[in-house]
Scaffold this active site. Structure first.
Site, PDB file in Angstrom:
ATOM      1  N   CYS A  16       7.986 -10.500   4.224  1.00 31.72           N
ATOM      2  CA  CYS A  16       7.546 -10.437   5.618  1.00 31.72           C
ATOM      3  C   CYS A  16       7.229 -11.862   6.084  1.00 31.72           C
ATOM      4  CB  CYS A  16       6.351  -9.517   5.793  1.00 31.72           C
ATOM      5  SG  CYS A  16       4.901  -9.942   4.801  1.00 31.72           S
ATOM      6  N   PRO A  58       0.787  -1.236   0.000  1.00 32.02           N
ATOM      7  CA  PRO A  58       0.000   0.000   0.000  1.00 32.02           C
ATOM      8  C   PRO A  58       0.819   1.286   0.000  1.00 32.02           C
ATOM      9  CG  PRO A  58       0.086  -0.892   2.207  1.00 32.02           C
ATOM     10  CD  PRO A  58       0.787  -1.889   1.343  1.00 32.02           C
TER      11      PRO A  58
END
Length: 422
Positions: A238, A120
């Site tokens: 991640c 994002p």
């Protein structure tokens, strides 16, 4: 939180005697952190505890309702996990390797950057804050809906030299390497987000890891082709498993031919190195670093570096974020008083860090009125404010336009940006 049995077994093989500490940390509440916008200064977090590896990052004692803070919507800060803030420091060290900054950190020349999996926008804005002014950033997102979210966040951040694209990664490899820095925060199995996102726990499987690893190698191959000779590739995930992390880092070095680059992060930051590899990679682990799981590796493309000149008219499928300095079009009447354009300036211009507020009538809002504006309600401005297009601000930072008719100000905030909370 009940972690998948297969995940626990895998982490036990990876971590050995550290496994119990890791599992204990995975059941602790995630920390809350923010990173302030270096080009939109705010003192809102003065006194909060610093993030070691980002001089613009702060840990918060608790999690406020960020949506109800007008400063967030003005682009004064970004809510970001502390581990991900390493992108800011990594970019600073890469710029030194490119000769784009002096030894004392002063900017020498702009660079061209491609963030290949940008939505994002947290890591994109972290990169932006490290860049010399005038640097060109292309922020790409393959998923159309996520590209729209990316565009909104980058408009609010206000850096004027950004293009948002909605392309497959292969599109950037077709013209050969031309970007000084290419960042790939790859789609991954998300193990590092299990403390924050229950979906990451539910979706975990060995099959997902295999699919993600294969996709990552496809993206990395395209990214390597997009890097200029002598330029840098940043790879991150991640997640915790080796297949998506160390194994892919070795793929970059052995199969794609890029040279591992050691950013030499200070030992006192306590960032663990890789597992089962000699490559200078970094692992953010919740039992050792204060933040969520993150893997980071940096590589350089062999050959003599020649400063690139990114084409600022590069095509994109999302609307271009125009440089505000090229778009200001205020007019004046006799006596030098400002008039308002019949149409308000676009949000890209209003929220840009180089927006010239002096060319428009502005009005400072208190918090409650600012929130009413962000809910896209009509507001009332003080009688001294001239009629016409007015730029409303909060703590000196522009939020957007209204059309002041005296008895009220008609709200021109974008409909799809309005907040629904009170």
């Amino acid at each position: 939180m009940e972690l998948p049995k297969g995940f626990i077994e895998m982490m036990s093989e990876i971590l050995g005697p550290e496994t119990d500490d890791f599992l204990r940390a995975m059941n602790e509440p995630p920390v809350v952190s923010v990173r302030v916008n270096g080009r939109k200064p705010t003192s809102a977090f003065a006194g909060e505890r610093d993030v070691k590896w980002c001089d613009k990052g702060y840990y918060l004692k608790d999690r406020p309702v960020f949506t109800l803070d007008p400063l967030l919507h003005a682009g004064a800060y970004y809510v970001q996990d502390a581990s991900s803030m390493i992108y800011y420091e990594a970019t600073r060290r890469i710029l030194s390797g490119l000769g784009a900054v002096s030894e004392d950190g002063k900017p020498l020349h702009p660079v061209g950057v491609l963030d290949m999996c940008a939505a994002p926008g947290g890591k994109t804005t972290a990169i932006i804050d490290a860049l010399p002014d005038g640097s060109r950033v292309v922020a790409n997102e393959y998923v159309g809906k996520r590209a729209g979210i990316l565009r909104e966040n980058l408009i609010k951040w206000g850096y004027p030299d950004v293009t948002v694209t909605n392309r497959d990664s292969s599109w950037f490899a077709e013209d050969g390497g031309k970007y000084d820095i290419v960042a790939v925060d790859a789609p991954c199995s998300g193990e590092g987000m299990m403390r924050k996102e229950p979906e990451a726990v539910r979706q975990w499987s060995e099959d997902l890891i295999d699919k993600c690893s294969s996709l990552q190698r496809e993206i990395l191959t395209n990214a390597a082709n997009a890097v200029a000779v002598g330029g840098f590739l940043i790879y991150s995930t991640c997640t915790f498993n080796r297949r998506e992390n160390e194994d892919n880092a070795e793929f970059i070095a052995e199969e794609l031919g890029l040279v591992p680059y050691d950013p030499a992060f200070p030992k006192e930051w306590g960032i663990p190195s890789g597992i089962g590899t000699s490559l200078p990679v970094s692992r953010f682990m919740p039992h050792k670093t204060e933040g969520e799981g993150l893997f980071l590796a940096i590589f350089r493309k062999p050959g003599e570096y020649v400063r690139s000149h990114i084409n600022k008219s590069a095509p994109c499928l999302c609307r271009r974020i125009e440089p505000a300095s090229q778009a200001c079009r205020s007019s004046r009447i006799k006596g030098g008083k400002k008039t308002r354009d019949a149409e308000p300036p676009e949000m890209e211009r209003i929220l840009a860090v180089d927006f010239d507020k002096s060319a428009y009538v502005t009005a400072e809002l208190d918090r409650e009125t600012a929130l009413a504006y962000l809910r896209r309600e009509s507001i009332v401005l003080p009688p001294v404010v001239a009629k016409g297009i007015v730029i409303v601000c909060y703590e000196g930072l522009p939020l957007g336009p209204v059309k002041n008719i005296g008895s009220r100000a008609n709200n021109l905030y974008p409909k799809n940006w309005r907040i629904l909370m009170r």
